[in-house]
Design a protein around this motif. Sequence first.
Motif, PDB file in Angstrom:
ATOM      1  N   VAL A  24       0.796  -1.246   0.161  1.00 22.89           N
ATOM      2  CA  VAL A  24       0.046  -0.174   0.184  1.00 22.89           C
ATOM      3  C   VAL A  24       0.822   1.228  -0.001  1.00 22.89           C
ATOM      4  O   VAL A  24       0.483   2.426   0.084  1.00 22.89           O
ATOM      5  CB  VAL A  24      -0.885   0.130   1.226  1.00 22.89           C
ATOM      6  N   TRP A  26       3.408   2.330   2.200  1.00 18.85           N
ATOM      7  CA  TRP A  26       3.513   3.046   3.331  1.00 18.85           C
ATOM      8  C   TRP A  26       5.110   2.724   3.768  1.00 18.85           C
ATOM      9  O   TRP A  26       5.465   1.989   4.473  1.00 18.85           O
ATOM     10  CB  TRP A  26       2.706   2.383   4.509  1.00 18.85           C
ATOM     11  N   GLN A  72      -5.252   2.691  14.345  1.00 24.22           N
ATOM     12  CA  GLN A  72      -3.893   3.275  13.807  1.00 24.22           C
ATOM     13  C   GLN A  72      -3.653   3.026  12.354  1.00 24.22           C
ATOM     14  O   GLN A  72      -3.345   3.859  11.721  1.00 24.22           O
ATOM     15  CB  GLN A  72      -2.600   2.662  14.813  1.00 24.22           C
ATOM     16  N   ASP A  73      -3.884   1.574  12.049  1.00 27.26           N
ATOM     17  CA  ASP A  73      -3.874   1.286  10.573  1.00 27.26           C
ATOM     18  C   ASP A  73      -4.700   0.505  10.291  1.00 27.26           C
ATOM     19  O   ASP A  73      -5.062  -0.636  11.109  1.00 27.26           O
ATOM     20  CB  ASP A  73      -2.560   0.335  10.376  1.00 27.26           C
ATOM     21  N   HIS A  81      -8.642  -4.885  -2.918  1.00 26.23           N
ATOM     22  CA  HIS A  81      -9.594  -3.584  -2.286  1.00 26.23           C
ATOM     23  C   HIS A  81     -11.174  -4.241  -2.926  1.00 26.23           C
ATOM     24  O   HIS A  81     -11.195  -4.858  -3.880  1.00 26.23           O
ATOM     25  CB  HIS A  81      -9.156  -2.535  -3.198  1.00 26.23           C
ATOM     26  N   GLY A  84     -14.870  -6.011   0.670  1.00 24.14           N
ATOM     27  CA  GLY A  84     -15.353  -5.822   1.833  1.00 24.14           C
ATOM     28  C   GLY A  84     -14.370  -6.331   3.109  1.00 24.14           C
ATOM     29  O   GLY A  84     -14.725  -6.307   4.225  1.00 24.14           O
ATOM     30  N   GLY A  86     -11.614  -4.683   4.373  1.00 22.80           N
ATOM     31  CA  GLY A  86     -11.590  -3.426   5.143  1.00 22.80           C
ATOM     32  C   GLY A  86     -12.633  -3.334   6.202  1.00 22.80           C
ATOM     33  O   GLY A  86     -12.386  -3.045   7.377  1.00 22.80           O
ATOM     34  N   GLY A 112     -11.474   8.431  -0.935  1.00 21.30           N
ATOM     35  CA  GLY A 112     -11.763   7.067  -0.976  1.00 21.30           C
ATOM     36  C   GLY A 112     -11.946   6.754   0.575  1.00 21.30           C
ATOM     37  O   GLY A 112     -12.492   5.888   1.057  1.00 21.30           O
TER      38      GLY A 112
HETATM   39  C1  LIG Z   1      -9.109   2.204   2.755  1.00 25.89           C
HETATM   40  C2  LIG Z   1      -9.098   0.596   2.623  1.00 25.89           C
HETATM   41  C3  LIG Z   1      -8.375  -0.229   4.062  1.00 25.89           C
HETATM   42  C4  LIG Z   1     -10.475   0.083   2.392  1.00 25.89           C
HETATM   43  O1  LIG Z   1     -10.365  -1.549   2.126  1.00 25.89           O
HETATM   44  P1  LIG Z   1     -11.275  -2.134   1.289  1.00 25.89           P
HETATM   45  O2  LIG Z   1     -11.277  -3.649   1.854  1.00 25.89           O
HETATM   46  O3  LIG Z   1     -11.115  -1.896  -0.134  1.00 25.89           O
HETATM   47  O4  LIG Z   1     -12.844  -1.452   1.750  1.00 25.89           O
HETATM   48  P2  LIG Z   1     -14.245  -1.978   1.557  1.00 25.89           P
HETATM   49  O5  LIG Z   1     -14.286  -2.973   0.332  1.00 25.89           O
HETATM   50  O6  LIG Z   1     -14.560  -2.975   2.906  1.00 25.89           O
HETATM   51  O7  LIG Z   1     -15.219  -0.896   1.216  1.00 25.89           O
HETATM   52  C5  LIG Z   1     -16.279  -0.457   2.094  1.00 25.89           C
HETATM   53  C6  LIG Z   1     -16.903   0.614   1.576  1.00 25.89           C
HETATM   54  O8  LIG Z   1     -15.826   1.768   1.685  1.00 25.89           O
HETATM   55  C7  LIG Z   1     -16.034   2.717   0.517  1.00 25.89           C
HETATM   56  N1  LIG Z   1     -14.715   2.757  -0.098  1.00 25.89           N
HETATM   57  C8  LIG Z   1     -13.698   1.783   0.124  1.00 25.89           C
HETATM   58  N2  LIG Z   1     -12.528   2.081  -0.666  1.00 25.89           N
HETATM   59  C9  LIG Z   1     -13.215   3.213  -1.487  1.00 25.89           C
HETATM   60  C10 LIG Z   1     -12.573   3.829  -2.757  1.00 25.89           C
HETATM   61  N3  LIG Z   1     -11.131   3.851  -2.973  1.00 25.89           N
HETATM   62  N4  LIG Z   1     -13.338   4.928  -3.178  1.00 25.89           N
HETATM   63  C11 LIG Z   1     -14.537   5.071  -2.806  1.00 25.89           C
HETATM   64  N5  LIG Z   1     -15.235   4.382  -1.516  1.00 25.89           N
HETATM   65  C12 LIG Z   1     -14.360   3.427  -1.162  1.00 25.89           C
HETATM   66  C13 LIG Z   1     -17.061   2.155  -0.037  1.00 25.89           C
HETATM   67  O9  LIG Z   1     -18.317   2.737   0.233  1.00 25.89           O
HETATM   68  C14 LIG Z   1     -16.948   0.524  -0.064  1.00 25.89           C
HETATM   69  O10 LIG Z   1     -18.254  -0.123  -0.230  1.00 25.89           O
HETATM   70  P3  LIG Z   1     -18.513  -0.704  -1.865  1.00 25.89           P
HETATM   71  O11 LIG Z   1     -17.180  -1.174  -2.367  1.00 25.89           O
HETATM   72  O12 LIG Z   1     -19.751  -1.479  -1.629  1.00 25.89           O
HETATM   73  O13 LIG Z   1     -18.873   0.683  -2.844  1.00 25.89           O
HETATM   74  C15 LIG Z   1      -7.955   0.384   1.560  1.00 25.89           C
HETATM   75  O14 LIG Z   1      -8.321   0.914   0.467  1.00 25.89           O
HETATM   76  C16 LIG Z   1      -6.498   0.275   1.591  1.00 25.89           C
HETATM   77  O15 LIG Z   1      -5.800  -0.582   2.327  1.00 25.89           O
HETATM   78  N6  LIG Z   1      -5.747   1.582   1.488  1.00 25.89           N
HETATM   79  C17 LIG Z   1      -4.594   1.624   1.517  1.00 25.89           C
HETATM   80  C18 LIG Z   1      -4.531   2.112   2.893  1.00 25.89           C
HETATM   81  C19 LIG Z   1      -5.118   2.924   3.707  1.00 25.89           C
HETATM   82  O16 LIG Z   1      -5.162   4.285   3.249  1.00 25.89           O
HETATM   83  N7  LIG Z   1      -5.797   2.871   4.881  1.00 25.89           N
HETATM   84  C20 LIG Z   1      -6.495   3.855   5.463  1.00 25.89           C
HETATM   85  C21 LIG Z   1      -5.938   4.699   6.140  1.00 25.89           C
HETATM   86  S1  LIG Z   1      -5.347   4.152   7.831  1.00 25.89           S
END
Ligand SMILES: CC(C)(COP(=O)(O)OP(=O)(O)OC[C@H]1O[C@@H](n2cnc3c(N)ncnc32)[C@H](O)[C@@H]1OP(=O)(O)O)[C@@H](O)C(=O)NCCC(=O)NCCS
Length: 145
Positions: A24, A26, A72-73, A81, A84, A86, A112
């Motif tokens: 990711v 980091w 925290q993370d 991604h 579901g 996350g 996002g």
């Molecule tokens: C943020 C993160 C943890 C989300 O994980 P994920 O498993 O993809 O998230 P989910 O599939 O559970 O998403 C749940 C909902 O959140 C929203 N969402 C998640 N990522 C999104 C994106 N990039 N853009 C818009 N909405 C988003 C959506 O509403 C999504 O539901 P949907 O897919 O049915 O539309 C992931 O993008 C990630 O690891 N990013 C890099 C690290 C980071 O920035 N972490 C967060 C800061 S600590």
Amino acid sequence: MQILEFADDEVVPIKELVELYDAVGWMLYVADPDGLARAVDRSTYVVTARDDGELVGLARVMSDDVSIMYLQDVLVRPSHHRQGIGTVLTTRCLERFDHVRQKVLLTDDEPGQAAFYTSLGYRNLNDLGPNRLNAFVQFRGLDDL
Ligand SMILES: CC(C)(COP(=O)(O)OP(=O)(O)OC[C@H]1O[C@@H](n2cnc3c(N)ncnc32)[C@H](O)[C@@H]1OP(=O)(O)O)[C@@H](O)C(=O)NCCC(=O)NCCS
């Protein structure tokens, strides 16, 4: 076929942690593998996600188990991604600390991430209305983020 498994407080080998955090981007964590391992080890609660054995996600929390729970993370491999994962990781953290008053986090100011945390019930301080809450932070290396 996906075989997703979630686990609490698993001891994750440093190599796998570095690969996940690297995936990711980091890099501050990746540049200090021992520090990363220590940070994860000293977290109050860690939840991991594995797909057919491969580490694909992790979330970790600092908490006094009474008044504050700091997320925290939360990170999920880009290949996984929007599946579901996350949501499950964060929901497990929120459920574990359901009794705790304050649940807070800091994150990059990106749409996002805002959508992700909003979907989980977090509210941006700016949306609480005037004269409610304020947040202050001291951040070493803010310019390196
Ligand atoms: C943020 C993160 C943890 C989300 O994980 P994920 O498993 O993809 O998230 P989910 O599939 O559970 O998403 C749940 C909902 O959140 C929203 N969402 C998640 N990522 C999104 C994106 N990039 N853009 C818009 N909405 C988003 C959506 O509403 C999504 O539901 P949907 O897919 O049915 O539309 C992931 O993008 C990630 O690891 N990013 C890099 C690290 C980071 O920035 N972490 C967060 C800061 S600590």
